[in-house]
Structures are given as C-alpha cells and as structure tokens.
Motif scaffolding. Structure first.
Motif, mmCIF file in Angstrom:
data_model
loop_
_atom_site.group_PDB
_atom_site.id
_atom_site.type_symbol
_atom_site.label_atom_id
_atom_site.label_comp_id
_atom_site.label_asym_id
_atom_site.label_seq_id
_atom_site.Cartn_x
_atom_site.Cartn_y
_atom_site.Cartn_z
ATOM 1 N N GLN A 13 53.388 -15.816 9.999
ATOM 2 C CA GLN A 13 53.543 -14.608 10.804
ATOM 3 C C GLN A 13 53.720 -13.389 9.896
ATOM 4 N N TYR A 14 53.238 -12.248 10.379
ATOM 5 C CA TYR A 14 53.430 -10.987 9.652
ATOM 6 C C TYR A 14 53.613 -9.879 10.679
ATOM 7 N N SER A 15 54.290 -8.822 10.268
ATOM 8 C CA SER A 15 54.465 -7.678 11.172
ATOM 9 C C SER A 15 54.047 -6.370 10.525
ATOM 10 N N ASN A 16 53.657 -6.428 9.220
ATOM 11 C CA ASN A 16 53.188 -5.218 8.551
ATOM 12 C C ASN A 16 52.264 -5.610 7.405
ATOM 13 N N SER A 17 51.636 -4.619 6.805
ATOM 14 C CA SER A 17 50.638 -4.887 5.776
ATOM 15 C C SER A 17 51.261 -5.515 4.538
ATOM 16 N N TYR A 18 52.500 -5.158 4.214
ATOM 17 C CA TYR A 18 53.156 -5.727 3.039
ATOM 18 C C TYR A 18 53.354 -7.234 3.205
ATOM 19 N N GLN A 19 53.858 -7.652 4.359
ATOM 20 C CA GLN A 19 54.083 -9.084 4.606
ATOM 21 C C GLN A 19 52.774 -9.863 4.571
ATOM 22 N N LEU A 20 51.706 -9.302 5.117
ATOM 23 C CA LEU A 20 50.419 -9.981 5.100
ATOM 24 C C LEU A 20 49.913 -10.130 3.665
ATOM 25 N N ASN A 21 50.086 -9.080 2.855
ATOM 26 C CA ASN A 21 49.668 -9.142 1.455
ATOM 27 C C ASN A 21 50.424 -10.244 0.706
ATOM 28 N N GLU A 22 51.715 -10.398 1.007
ATOM 29 C CA GLU A 22 52.518 -11.446 0.388
ATOM 30 C C GLU A 22 51.981 -12.833 0.752
ATOM 31 N N LEU A 23 51.632 -13.021 2.011
ATOM 32 C CA LEU A 23 51.112 -14.312 2.458
ATOM 33 C C LEU A 23 49.801 -14.658 1.754
ATOM 34 N N ILE A 24 48.931 -13.659 1.645
ATOM 35 C CA ILE A 24 47.634 -13.892 1.008
ATOM 36 C C ILE A 24 47.809 -14.166 -0.486
ATOM 37 N N SER A 25 48.714 -13.468 -1.127
ATOM 38 C CA SER A 25 48.937 -13.654 -2.560
ATOM 39 C C SER A 25 49.432 -15.063 -2.861
ATOM 40 N N LYS A 26 50.250 -15.638 -1.951
ATOM 41 C CA LYS A 26 50.821 -16.967 -2.176
ATOM 42 C C LYS A 26 49.865 -18.094 -1.795
ATOM 43 N N ALA A 27 48.804 -17.795 -1.045
ATOM 44 C CA ALA A 27 47.910 -18.847 -0.553
ATOM 45 C C ALA A 27 47.207 -19.548 -1.708
ATOM 46 N N GLN A 28 47.389 -20.885 -1.792
ATOM 47 C CA GLN A 28 46.756 -21.667 -2.847
ATOM 48 C C GLN A 28 45.315 -21.995 -2.452
ATOM 49 N N THR A 29 44.388 -21.801 -3.380
ATOM 50 C CA THR A 29 42.972 -21.947 -3.039
ATOM 51 C C THR A 29 42.525 -23.393 -2.923
ATOM 52 N N GLY A 30 43.249 -24.351 -3.505
ATOM 53 C CA GLY A 30 42.763 -25.733 -3.520
ATOM 54 C C GLY A 30 43.044 -26.513 -2.249
ATOM 55 N N SER A 31 44.006 -26.063 -1.448
ATOM 56 C CA SER A 31 44.419 -26.837 -0.277
ATOM 57 C C SER A 31 43.445 -26.629 0.866
#
Length: 771
Positions: A116-134
């Motif tokens: 879940q996200y409520s602003n652009s900063y939180q969404l950016n954090e989620l995308i940055s942490k997303a591992q590409t191999g899974s």
C-alpha cells in the motif's frame, strides 16, 4: 545495473495517475539506478495502446500494477506480466477507499501479495526495494485436462453449450465454478492456465448478474494465458465494446451457430498445443512448483484421480451396490466416489453404467415452468412419471451407444437393437445428443405443452392421461418393453445421479425441491423392482449433500426405504493417508510413511503442533478443504521462491483459505435457511472461546425469533463452525462424535456447569479476525 520498471494504472480516479506520474518524474531526476516507464492512458479512447504496453512490460524487470479498483486492462496487464515471468508488484493507493468486500468475492486481488502507498515517496520506496529475481511460478507440467474454463455464477444456455462443444471436440475440461468455490486464488488461476493447453473465457455484459467479479477473473486469466502463449478463446455475446487490451482477441457472437463456429475454429489449436512441445517457461524449477496434489474439485482431476484415490470401506459399499443414496458434506469426496464407482463398473463391457449430471438451471426451469402451477398430488405424479421416463430413455440411449457397432456383428442383437432404436428415435428425435441436451429438450417440451393447454392456471389437478399427454410422444409401455427385453442381454444396469443439490435457489429449499428428490428415489425403486422381476440386475444411486438429505428424511413419511452410505471423514489418520497417496504419486519412496514424505516439503512444526496435523485440524475434515489449504500454502511459498513451506507460508495460506470457507459455509447454511445468510460474520472480532450464553446472545441478536435462533445454533454445530471445550485440552466438533448432531447437542446441554465454553473452529479464526 539499471532496474527497469513499468507501471500500469487506470485513468480514473485521477489522483492515482497524478501520484504515480509525480513519483516517476522525481525518480528520473534523482535515481539513476531505476528507469521508470508509465503509460498515460484513456481506457476507452480507442488508441492502439496494447502493443506498446506489451513491449514495455517485456523489457522491464519489475511490473507494478495499481489494483486499487477493478480496472480490467490493468488486471489483464498484471496477469500478462505474471505469464511472461516478470517480478510483479501489485499496489493499492490507500488514500482512496477500496471495496474490500468485492475484492474478497473475486479472490484474485486479495490473494496476491500487495503493498500500500498513499503518496509518491512511499511508492518510490516500494519500487526501490522490489527484488527483480522473484516471480510467481508458472513452470508446471501439463496434465490430462487440456481445457480451462472460467464460468460465471449463473450457468446460462450458452455456458452449457460450451461444455457440450468441448466434450464433442474431445477436450477434457477443468473449470472454475463459483457455485462450487466462490473465490479464485491467483496461484490457483496461474497453475490451472499453465497446466492446460487452451483457455476459454466468456465475458459478461454489464447487465448480467455478477459481471464485475467474473470479468476481473477473466482479465487476470486472459493476461496469464496470453503471457504463456496458450490458445485462448475470449467470447462476448452481443455488440457491446470489449475492454481495450483484449478487444482484438475477443470473438463476438449472437447466435448458437456463431458460438459453435467460434469454438470449432478454436478447438484444433488446443489439440495442436497439447501435442506440440511447449516453450519452457522462464525461471528455475522449484520442487513445490512441480508438486501436484490434485485439484480440490474432483471434476477437475478426472484423468489422474484413479492413481491416488484412497479406497475406504464406504467406497466399497457403494461399489457393491449396497446403497441407493450416497450422502456427504460438500467437499467430502462425493464426486470422487461417483467417478471411481462409474469407472470401475464400466470396466466390464457387459455392464450398462449411466452417470447422469443434470444442470442446475434445467431443474430450476422444470420447477418454474410447471411445478409451481400444479396441485401437490399432481406434482408428485408428474415428477414420478418424469423421472421414470428419463431413466428409461437414458438406459435406452446408453445401450444403443454401447452396441452401435457390436450389434452389426451379432445376429442375436441385430433385430432387438433395431426395434430399440426405433422406439428411442420416436420418443426423442435426438439420437447422438448428450444427456444435458436431451433433458433440456424434454423439459422445454413439457413446458410448451403445459403453457399451450393450461397457461395462466394455478393449482392445476391433472388426470393420468393428461400427465401422459404432457410427457410422452408414444406409449411408455412400449418403450419399457423394448428396454426390458434388451437389458436382459446385459450383466448389470447401474444409474448414478449427481448434481441434484446444485439446483437450489439462493432462497433455500422449498417443497418442490424435496418432491423432486423423493420422486426420483421412488421412480428408481419402482423401475428397479420391475427390472429385477425380469431377472435384470439393476442398481440406482443418488449422491446428495448431507444437509439436503437430512431435510429430505424429515419431510418423507416413509423413511425406511432408503439405504444410505455416509462418506464423511471421521479420522484424521485417513486424511493423512489421502495426502500420502498423493505425495507418492509425485515422489519416489513407496515404503515411506506420510511424515517422511511431508518433511522435505514443509516445516515440521507450527504453534507447537506438527504442521500436517495443524492443517488437518483446520480442514473441517473435508478432503477438498485440506487440499485447498495445502495448495494455498504451496502457492505462497512458490511466490516467494521458496522450495519448502515455512511457518509464514502456512499462516498466509490459512488466512486466504479462511476467507474462502467463510463464504462457502455461509452459502451452505443459506441453502437450507435463507434468513441465516451472513450468520458467520456475527463472530467477527469476537473471542475464539466464549461461554454458551454469550454465543446464544450473539445468535439471538441476529435472528427474528426463538425458532430461527434454534435453527441457526443447530446449523453452526452441524457445519462444525461451533464446538465445545470438552476438557481443558480437548475441543469437540461434530466430526469428533461421528457426525451425530443429537449426541453433540446432548453433551453440550448436559455439561456439568450448564454453561460450557464454546469454541469457534480454528479454520475461521483468521478470516473472522478472532482473538
């Protein structure tokens, strides 16, 4: 290395797109390690957007999909990303309210791990942490069911025709049927597509009941199927516009002939795909991904069920013809017993075995067209004659089918066969059609004749000759004579009847439902007596849900004529043996016990209990539920690229499963007591253990009167929603007392302190958020 990200989102609400575009613009300026691409889209603009979107996803390492709403195109793109093996990140914009009840009903979106996200900063954090191999696993081996169908809640004539067309084309189908399983899990959908050679998806127009939930499931499955390059037939009746992403892939039709043509053009592609070498899906093999414990619905594992079917004593009694009614709770394995009995008995060519599965809508049509207008005595007379007629026609049809070639080479059969065929054609004019079509034509014929003669009349009393005029084309006596003469050349005639309990309306059972079952039993017994007098070995067995059978017995004056076999499961050890046989089907080691087979696949302990016992304790002692729970746990492990189920996978799988069965058990209760719909939700947020008086208060607050409160209490005990704390270390549910409801109620009523501690079954704790 630069991480490439594609984000799919709907054009409305606008706040979602504005937040995502703001985040993308900021990321492009501040983070050189992430390359973000979005697509500004107007879903109904008609622009050629699909190809650029597909290309962008295929180049990406991570595909983000905003699933705040139920946008068809976004969910299709999410499914496509899963199909092509991308790391997917479903997200919700929590600043906008979401219809969580609708998400629960659909099943796919709430079973995907999302953030879940409520602003652009939180969404950016989620995308940055997303591992590409899974990635979500798609590398499953194909099985014997080449066709996968998503069916809507209400099976119309068009949906039934698709099943008929599939059988005629030699395509064995598996299906998701919301009347059997209300929710479709994402892992289940992916696996079903991956193991199939073709997919059929009927879209519903916006005016059709359940269209939104059904079409969301279609969107995800269509995306997965296209991503895995499976032949896919998306059907749409009428001229309304299909969603943009699948518009070019959708086949429109208006008539039965157009539907037949569409399917006949599609079927060869499925056969070609089935026997060709499929492209290997991306990603490494995972031993859980190739583990196949079978489908929770026996209808969907027909081809391999015999390889791991557990023969219990109850099955052997049914196989020996010791019962005329086979009863069990939903999910107890009635259909599995039905199919195995049918297949074993068919192994002898001298047996005539009929497996009759009327469609629910056909029986409802019979009730609506005729039975509601007839007097009670006439209803019974018409239905008894109707079932006898149906049984004779189907026995006749099966013997004609079996001996179509044989009679030409056997002079003892040739003349009798020709006479039998003559009478059969005179009655049906439909040789070669299947049971569903014949039954539908017969019901329509009765309805047309009734409307022509008695339209507008209510409570009509018919004489015997008037009943005959409604039913028969010629004389029943002649047909019966020819069937009896020809049947004498056979060893056994066995009639197996299933699906009757799918005919009830959401408003519950009424007198017509009871009459329909009672007259089927009576006509079967009557026909059996007549054939037995002619030295013909005849057996008829009807498969019914246990609660429906209890209502039937209560409303039947002469109860001594039935010989039921109860196939409900009483011992956890037998469920362990069922799992052992399925594990042996996949793994080597025929001498290993179930614990040795289970250990490499799953953590041994959870909450101080062995994991397999823990899962069985939450299965309500129903094989279907146990398989579904284990499959949810497996799916969760696979999604996180684990090759062994851990405790977190069990907890997450149990949470999804709990939500599933709350919906299903509620539907079962509603079938019998319509006013008790949503009863289980009265336990939402309550204590797992409560005094009996507290439970009674909750029930009384949700019911209209004492009679209804008593009925709800009984149903909750009967369905194992409620049990009681027998000792400090032991809880007792109905399956712990051999399914004897009177015994369970007696033990509760005679508890020493008069107010025993009641316990809600742990299967429901996560879904009801109990403490």
């Amino acid at each position: 290395m630069v991480k490439k990200v594609f984000i799919a989102y709907p054009s409305q609400p606008a706040d979602i797109g504005q937040t995502i575009e703001r985040m993308a613009a900021e990321a492009r300026q501040t983070d050189a390690n992430i390359e973000i691409q979005t697509w500004r889209r107007e879903d109904l603009s008609g622009q050629a957007l699909t190809a650029p979107i597909i290309a962008a996803m295929e180049k990406s390492d991570v595909v983000v999909a905003d699933i705040t709403g139920f946008n068809f195109n976004v969910i299709y793109e999410l499914g496509y990303a899963v199909g092509i093996g991308k790391r997917v990140l479903p997200v919700r914009y929590c600043a906008i309210s979401t219809d969580l009840e609708k998400a629960n009903e659909i099943g796919i979106l709430d079973t995907l791990i999302h953030e879940q996200y409520s602003n652009s900063y939180q969404l950016n954090e989620l995308i940055s942490k997303a591992q590409t191999g899974s990635r979500i696993a798609t590398d499953f081996p194909p099985d014997d069911h080449p066709l996968y169908l998503i069916t809507p809640e209400h099976r119309t004539d068009d949906i039934s025709q698709i099943f008929v067309l599939a059988r005629k084309a030699g395509l064995r189908e598996r299906s998701f049927d919301p009347s059997e399983q209300p929710r479709l899990g994402a892992s289940q959908a992916v696996r079903s597509v991956a193991t199939s050679s073709g997919v059929v998806l009927p879209l519903l127009g916006s005016t059709m009941a359940g269209a939104e939930s059904h079409n969301v499931r279609v969107a995800f499955v269509a995306g997965v199927a296209h991503g895995l390059q499976k032949p896919t037939l998306i059907l749409k009746k009428g001229g309304w516009p299909a969603p943009l992403d699948i518009r070019d892939e959708t086949v429109s039709y208006d008539t039965d002939a157009q539907l037949r043509t569409a399917f006949q053009e599609f079927a060869p592609r499925v056969h070609d795909a089935r026997f060709s070498t499929p492209p290997k899906p991306p990603g490494k093999n995972n031993r859980l991904a190739i583990l196949n414990l079978g489908d929770p619905a026996a209808e969907n594992e027909e081809g391999q069920l015999a390889d791991y079917f557990l023969e219990r004593d109850e099955f052997r009694r049914v196989l020996n013809g010791d019962a005329n009614v086979v009863v069990g709770r939903k999910g107890s394995g009635k259909t599995a017993v039905f199919m195995q009995v049918r297949d074993r008995l068919r192994a002898s060519r001298s047996n005539v075995v009929l497996d009759l599965n009327p469609e629910a809508y056909q029986l409802r049509k019979l009730k609506d067209l005729v039975l509601k207008c007839l007097a009670e005595g006439t209803r019974e007379a018409l239905l008894t004659a109707f079932w006898e007629y149906v049984l004779l026609l189907e026995i006749c049809s099966k013997m004609i089918e079996k001996d179509r070639d044989v009679h030409k080479r056997d002079h003892n059969l040739y003349e009798p066969y020709q006479r039998l065929l003559k009478y059969y054609r005179a009655e049906t004019a439909s040789e070669g059609s299947d049971f569903s079509e014949r039954l539908n034509r017969l019901i329509e014929r009765i309805g047309e004749r009734y409307q022509l003669t008695y339209a507008g009349q209510e409570n009509v009393d018919l004489a015997n000759d008037q009943v005959t005029n409604l039913l028969y084309e010629s004389t029943l006596h002649d047909l019966k004579r020819e069937v009896t003469e020809y049947a004498a050349k056979k060893d056994k005639i066995i009639v197996l009847f299933d699906n009757l309990d799918k005919a009830w309306n959401a408003t519950g059972l009424d007198n017509s439902d009871i009459v329909m079952i009672r007259t089927l039993l009576e006509s079967s017994r009557k026909l059996g007596r007549e054939l037995n007098r002619q030295k013909i070995d005849f057996h008829s067995m009807i498969f019914l849900r246990n609660d429906i059978y209890d209502v039937l017995r209560t409303n039947t004056p002469d109860r001594g004529k039935e010989y039921p076999v109860l196939i409900d499961w009483k011992r956890p050890e037998l469920l362990k043996q069922m799992i052992r046989k399925r594990l042996l089907f996949n793994l080597e080691g025929s001498q290993l016990d179930v614990d040795s087979l289970w250990h490499p696949l799953c953590a041994d302990m959870i909450e101080g209990e062995t994991s397999l016992n823990y899962l069985i304790d939450r299965s309500l002692m129903r094989p279907r539920y146990l398989l579904r729970l284990i499959n949810h746990c497996i799916g969760n492990a696979i999604n996180f690229n684990r090759d062994r189920i851990d405790q977190l996978d069990i907890q997450n799988g149990l949470s999804t499963y709990s939500t599933d069965i709350i919906t299903e058990i509620d539907h079962e209760i509603r079938d019998v007591l319509p006013s008790a719909a949503d009863t289980l939700y009265m336990f939402l947020g309550e204590k797992k253990r409560m005094p009996k008086n507290k439970v009674k208060e909750l029930i009384e607050s949700k019911t209209k009167n004492e009679h209804e409160a008593t009925a709800v209490w009984t149903l909750l005990l009967w369905h194992a929603v409620l049990g009681y704390q027998r000792t400090s270390n032991e809880d007792a549910f109905i399956y712990d007392v051999n399914y004897d409801i009177k015994r369970l109620q007696g033990l509760i009523d005679k508890h020493p302190n008069g107010n025993p501690t009641m316990v809600v079954n742990p299967a429901f704790w996560p879904g009801l958020e109990m403490s």
